[in-house]
Design an enzyme around this catalytic site. Structure first.
Site, PDB file in Angstrom:
ATOM      1  N   ASP A  33       0.855  -1.184   0.000  1.00 26.16           N
ATOM      2  CA  ASP A  33       0.000   0.000   0.000  1.00 26.16           C
ATOM      3  C   ASP A  33       0.894   1.238   0.000  1.00 26.16           C
ATOM      4  O   ASP A  33       2.024   1.200   0.503  1.00 26.16           O
ATOM      5  CB  ASP A  33      -0.918   0.018   1.215  1.00 26.16           C
ATOM      6  N   THR A 122     -12.675  -3.506  -9.916  1.00 28.85           N
ATOM      7  CA  THR A 122     -13.752  -3.536 -10.902  1.00 28.85           C
ATOM      8  C   THR A 122     -13.354  -2.707 -12.113  1.00 28.85           C
ATOM      9  O   THR A 122     -12.863  -1.584 -11.977  1.00 28.85           O
ATOM     10  CB  THR A 122     -15.054  -2.996 -10.295  1.00 28.85           C
ATOM     11  N   GLU A 149     -19.349  -4.392   2.354  1.00 24.10           N
ATOM     12  CA  GLU A 149     -18.581  -3.546   3.258  1.00 24.10           C
ATOM     13  C   GLU A 149     -18.786  -4.028   4.690  1.00 24.10           C
ATOM     14  O   GLU A 149     -19.901  -4.349   5.093  1.00 24.10           O
ATOM     15  CB  GLU A 149     -19.066  -2.101   3.109  1.00 24.10           C
ATOM     16  N   LYS A 207     -19.638  -9.181 -13.042  1.00 25.16           N
ATOM     17  CA  LYS A 207     -19.499  -8.240 -11.931  1.00 25.16           C
ATOM     18  C   LYS A 207     -20.458  -7.063 -12.079  1.00 25.16           C
ATOM     19  O   LYS A 207     -21.182  -6.705 -11.144  1.00 25.16           O
ATOM     20  CB  LYS A 207     -18.056  -7.756 -11.857  1.00 25.16           C
ATOM     21  N   ASN A 211     -24.018  -6.412  -9.753  1.00 26.07           N
ATOM     22  CA  ASN A 211     -24.222  -5.235  -8.913  1.00 26.07           C
ATOM     23  C   ASN A 211     -25.365  -4.364  -9.414  1.00 26.07           C
ATOM     24  O   ASN A 211     -26.068  -3.725  -8.621  1.00 26.07           O
ATOM     25  CB  ASN A 211     -22.927  -4.424  -8.818  1.00 26.07           C
ATOM     26  N   GLY A 260     -25.983   3.298  -2.606  1.00 26.39           N
ATOM     27  CA  GLY A 260     -24.747   4.073  -2.530  1.00 26.39           C
ATOM     28  C   GLY A 260     -23.598   3.164  -2.167  1.00 26.39           C
ATOM     29  O   GLY A 260     -23.664   1.952  -2.345  1.00 26.39           O
ATOM     30  N   CYS A 263     -19.599   0.371  -4.491  1.00 21.51           N
ATOM     31  CA  CYS A 263     -19.745  -0.342  -5.762  1.00 21.51           C
ATOM     32  C   CYS A 263     -20.951   0.057  -6.605  1.00 21.51           C
ATOM     33  O   CYS A 263     -20.809   0.309  -7.799  1.00 21.51           O
ATOM     34  CB  CYS A 263     -19.785  -1.847  -5.499  1.00 21.51           C
ATOM     35  N   ASP A 267     -20.706   1.091 -10.526  1.00 20.82           N
ATOM     36  CA  ASP A 267     -20.871  -0.064 -11.408  1.00 20.82           C
ATOM     37  C   ASP A 267     -22.086   0.086 -12.321  1.00 20.82           C
ATOM     38  O   ASP A 267     -22.053  -0.325 -13.481  1.00 20.82           O
ATOM     39  CB  ASP A 267     -20.989  -1.345 -10.580  1.00 20.82           C
ATOM     40  N   ARG A 341     -18.086   6.977   1.859  1.00 23.05           N
ATOM     41  CA  ARG A 341     -17.874   7.342   0.463  1.00 23.05           C
ATOM     42  C   ARG A 341     -19.121   7.025  -0.363  1.00 23.05           C
ATOM     43  O   ARG A 341     -19.619   5.908  -0.370  1.00 23.05           O
ATOM     44  CB  ARG A 341     -16.668   6.588  -0.110  1.00 23.05           C
TER      45      ARG A 341
END
Length: 416
Positions: A33, A122, A149, A207, A211, A260, A263, A267, A341
């Site tokens: 990181d 993604t 999450e 993916k 979503n 929200g 993702c 997406d 976020r």
């Protein structure tokens, strides 16, 4: 003796850190990181993100896991390199910002051309094939994550499925995909996980479509709730009657201020962008439905507050004296989260601000007396309650029971 693989995971967000821990149960894993404080926490067996399973495994399990900010010193020894860097959606270009992914691949290939690179970030449909052509390598695969999450490691320990996208004409990469799928199953608690190996472009589509379907469920039950609220009907009774149909099911049906988080917003927009020159009505409607829901919620809040436009220019002290402030209770997307976020309540908050209405925010994760998008943070709950004419809560908290009559929420089931 089973082979121990050397695995590098780039990025220590929910995806990268949960993946690192899963694989470090049986293999040598180094997490990379750019933020030193995250690296220091991981090396001290502490989690830089809020996730009960991650915190537990880091502190209690004997993991072969280290963290560093210097990926260049370790890429050369890696068998597998997992890329889990952020790919936020850019509304101007109408596509994911994949620059972090490409930066990692470019650097890795300088030190190691033989490692298998697995993209967990993604990406747009067709992106993995584009990368293979751009970097002139056959060693890239895409494996979508399906994580929640705050439950990221749990969802890796009990996966719904494992999907790996490769060039299905490349026998060597199919073999690598099978090995990687075994590594994921090896670290999981759930047995007999369904594994699908498919083309990388199909895996990317899985993916985004998965979503977007979840976003559709959120939008559907929110519009059901909008109808019930306008017509004076009992939303909960309608939802329960609808969801007893086993084809529909009793999940992902709690009304909110809109979808929200990490993702779903990005997406759905990316999938819609991928529909350029392809006939569609539904995908665009899902994106628009989320905007419509927030507009409706704002109107309901302002009506509950009895707000009049001629109050919008009074100074802060006068607003306090006349109790015309709207309070935002928590910015987080989900209960007990530390992340806000793209939370749906922020979209509501900004719309209220655009009406010229004064807002205060109760958010314990931010410093009291600071501001967020120009609105004051007040973390004394008693003061916050007293100052707010209406308290807006995407998810209800029983600490608001004493002022329930001035709380606006559509949280029927008190769950995410």
């Amino acid at each position: 003796m089973k082979k121990k693989y050397n695995i590098v995971v780039v990025g220590t967000g929910y995806v990268g850190l949960s993946m690192s821990i899963l694989l470090a149960q049986h293999h040598n894993v180094i997490a990379v990181d750019i933020l030193q404080y995250k690296v220091d926490l991981i090396n001290s067996k502490m989690s830089p993100i809020k996730d009960d399973y991650i915190e537990k495994y880091l502190s209690e399990k004997d993991l072969n896991l280290k963290a560093t900010t210097d990926g260049r010193s370790i890429y050369g020894d890696a068998d597998y390199i997992i890329i889990a860097t952020p790919t936020n959606y850019d509304n101007i270009s109408q596509k994911f910002d994949t620059s972090s992914v490409e930066s990692v691949i470019s650097e890795v290939l300088r030190y190691n051309e033989n490692a298998v690179l697995i993209i967990k970030s993604t990406v747009p449909v067709g992106y993995t094939l584009e990368l293979s052509r751009k970097f002139k390598t056959t060693r890239i695969m895409f494996s979508p994550e399906f994580l929640r999450e705050n439950k990221a490691l749990y969802d890796n320990l009990f996966p719904s499925r494992i999907i790996i996208g490769v060039d299905t004409n490349d026998d060597d990469m199919i073999s690598s995909a099978k090995i990687f799928s075994f590594l994921l199953q090896e670290g999981a608690i759930k047995q007999d996980v369904k594994v699908l190996i498919m083309g990388s472009t199909e895996a990317e589509a899985v993916k985004l479509f998965a979503n977007t379907y979840l976003a559709l469920r959120v939008a559907y039950f929110n519009e059901l709730d909008t109808y019930a609220e306008i017509k004076g009907l009992n939303t909960k009774q309608i939802i329960e009657g609808v969801c007893l149909d086993p084809r529909i099911g009793d999940q992902y049906n709690n009304p909110s201020f809109g979808y929200g988080g990490y993702c779903l917003p990005k997406d759905t927009k990316q999938l819609l962008a991928n529909y350029a020159n392809v006939p569609e009505n539904l995908i665009g409607a899902i994106v628009e439905a989320n905007k419509t829901r927030k507009d409706f919620v704002v109107n309901q809040i302002l009506e509950m507050a009895g707000y009049c436009n001629n109050n919008k220019n009074v100074d802060f002290n006068e607003i306090v004296e006349n109790n015309l402030i709207i309070g935002i209770y928590r910015l987080i997307m989900k209960t007990d989260s530390d992340n806000f976020r793209n939370s749906s309540i922020q979209g509501v908050m900004k719309r209220i601000q655009n009406k010229g209405v004064q807002i205060i925010i109760f958010e314990p994760t931010l410093n009291s007396d600071s501001t967020f998008y120009g609105s004051k943070i007040i973390n004394d709950l008693k003061t916050f309650k007293k100052m707010s004419r209406v308290i807006v809560a995407n998810r209800y908290d029983h600490r608001l029971d004493d002022v329930k009559e001035k709380v606006y929420t559509r949280d029927i089931y008190e769950r995410d």
